[in-house]
Design an enzyme around this catalytic site. Structure first.
Site, mmCIF file in Angstrom:
data_model
loop_
_atom_site.group_PDB
_atom_site.id
_atom_site.type_symbol
_atom_site.label_atom_id
_atom_site.label_comp_id
_atom_site.label_asym_id
_atom_site.label_seq_id
_atom_site.Cartn_x
_atom_site.Cartn_y
_atom_site.Cartn_z
ATOM 1 N N ASP A 83 0.831 -1.211 0.000
ATOM 2 C CA ASP A 83 0.000 0.000 0.000
ATOM 3 C C ASP A 83 0.860 1.254 0.000
ATOM 4 O O ASP A 83 2.071 1.184 0.195
ATOM 5 C CB ASP A 83 -0.974 -0.009 1.198
ATOM 6 C CG ASP A 83 -0.300 -0.427 2.497
ATOM 7 O OD1 ASP A 83 0.948 -0.377 2.578
ATOM 8 O OD2 ASP A 83 -1.021 -0.808 3.438
ATOM 9 N N ASN A 94 -7.168 -2.589 14.486
ATOM 10 C CA ASN A 94 -8.587 -2.647 14.092
ATOM 11 C C ASN A 94 -8.865 -3.806 13.136
ATOM 12 O O ASN A 94 -9.971 -3.921 12.609
ATOM 13 C CB ASN A 94 -9.045 -1.309 13.500
ATOM 14 C CG ASN A 94 -8.416 -0.995 12.137
ATOM 15 O OD1 ASN A 94 -7.678 -1.800 11.580
ATOM 16 N ND2 ASN A 94 -8.709 0.183 11.614
ATOM 17 N N HIS A 141 -7.281 -4.417 10.209
ATOM 18 C CA HIS A 141 -7.001 -4.223 8.783
ATOM 19 C C HIS A 141 -5.756 -4.994 8.358
ATOM 20 O O HIS A 141 -4.863 -5.256 9.162
ATOM 21 C CB HIS A 141 -6.915 -2.734 8.415
ATOM 22 C CG HIS A 141 -5.666 -2.019 8.849
ATOM 23 N ND1 HIS A 141 -5.647 -0.670 9.133
ATOM 24 C CD2 HIS A 141 -4.396 -2.443 9.048
ATOM 25 C CE1 HIS A 141 -4.421 -0.312 9.466
ATOM 26 N NE2 HIS A 141 -3.645 -1.354 9.426
ATOM 27 N N GLU A 178 -9.564 -1.490 5.340
ATOM 28 C CA GLU A 178 -10.098 -1.077 6.632
ATOM 29 C C GLU A 178 -11.424 -1.774 6.938
ATOM 30 O O GLU A 178 -12.175 -2.139 6.023
ATOM 31 C CB GLU A 178 -10.330 0.441 6.623
ATOM 32 C CG GLU A 178 -9.066 1.275 6.471
ATOM 33 C CD GLU A 178 -8.299 1.461 7.773
ATOM 34 O OE1 GLU A 178 -8.089 0.467 8.492
ATOM 35 O OE2 GLU A 178 -7.908 2.603 8.062
HETATM 36 P P1 PGA Z 1 2.102 -1.641 12.788
HETATM 37 O O1 PGA Z 1 1.045 -1.583 11.619
HETATM 38 O O2 PGA Z 1 3.086 -2.710 12.416
HETATM 39 O O3 PGA Z 1 2.739 -0.270 12.774
HETATM 40 O O4 PGA Z 1 1.375 -1.940 14.043
HETATM 41 C C1 PGA Z 1 0.480 -2.782 11.180
HETATM 42 C C2 PGA Z 1 -0.551 -2.493 10.135
HETATM 43 O O5 PGA Z 1 -1.203 -1.456 10.224
HETATM 44 O O6 PGA Z 1 -0.713 -3.329 9.225
#
Ligand code: PGA
Length: 243
Positions: free
Chosen positions: A67, A136, A138, A143
């Site tokens: 992404d 969350n 995702h 999302e």
């Molecule tokens: P993080 O992000 O490794 O910074 O916790 C993970 C994600 O959002 O996929």
């Protein structure tokens, strides 16, 4: 889903890096899907060490990042392309032409997403997709919500995601772009093999839901249950709600 629990992020990262390098030995022209975020930082450090010590040859590998922020040009601080340069690509012997990114500053987001899908298909599909997971639920920037997009698409970021990504934008969530481009769920699920890393107590709830809960667009990672080859790699804190 195969679940492995490690003492901490260092063990976990080293195990995944070794697994990736073993695959690279078997398949030098490996096609990788790669994540950004805090979780994979030590994993990239392990890969760089293995490469520097002569144990990993990336010269024939291809990468596709998951992404990118919309409106952020590749060379801009805060872009995921800069993250990958800093933490991984500039330290290894990968052929620059084999590094693939979504361009957050492309004139047409839709055309850019279609271009990315076509490039993944032309490369022959992803062999190993490495994933993190948002608290969350995702994966990539898919999302939670009423629906999920199958293919690479433009997405509106949720407030908690913008908060979690504030660091490279001066620590202010308001500076984090409101939209991004992300591989879709089907793009991710078409990878031949998936490794998901999760560490820390704030991931424990979504990890437990992802492994045992119903498939729901409210927790995009739950769709990984449909895939025949997913390795969920956790530290003890992230695993503590798994029964
Ligand atoms: P993080 O992000 O490794 O910074 O916790 C993970 C994600 O959002 O996929």
């Amino acid at each position: 889903m195969r679940i492995s629990i490690f003492h901490g992020v260092h063990d976990l990262s080293a195990a995944l890096a070794r697994d990736l390098v073993d695959r690279l030995h078997r398949t030098p022209a490996l096609i990788l899907g790669l994540p950004t975020g805090r979780t994979p930082l030590h994993f990239y450090r392990c890969l760089v060490t293995l490469s520097t010590e002569g144990h990993a040859d990336f010269s024939r590998a291809t990468t596709f990042n998951l992404d990118e922020f919309l409106g952020v040009a590749p060379e801009q601080a805060g872009s995921y392309q800069q993250y990958m340069e800093r933490h991984f690509f500039r330290h290894i012997n990968i052929d620059r032409r084999q590094i693939h990114f979504l361009n957050g500053a492309a004139p047409s987001a839709d055309a850019e997403c279609a271009r990315y899908e076509a490039d993944i298909a032309a490369a022959g599909g992803i062999d190993l997709q490495v994933l993190g997971i948002g608290a969350n639920g995702h994966i990539g920037f898919n999302e939670p919500g009423e629906h999920l997009a199958a293919r690479t698409h433009r997405v509106i970021l949720r407030p908690e995601t913008r908060r979690a990504n504030a660091a490279p934008f001066g620590g202010d969530p308001n500076n984090v772009p409101t939209e991004a481009l992300s591989m879709g769920m089907a793009t991710i699920l078409q990878a031949r093999s998936i490794a998901l890393m999760a560490t820390g107590a704030e991931k424990a709830e979504c990890v437990a839901e992802m492994t045992r809960g119903p498939l729901t667009t409210r927790l995009p990672a739950s769709f990984l249950q449909l895939h025949p080859d997913v390795h969920v790699m956790l530290d003890e804190a992230a695993a503590r709600r798994i029964r």
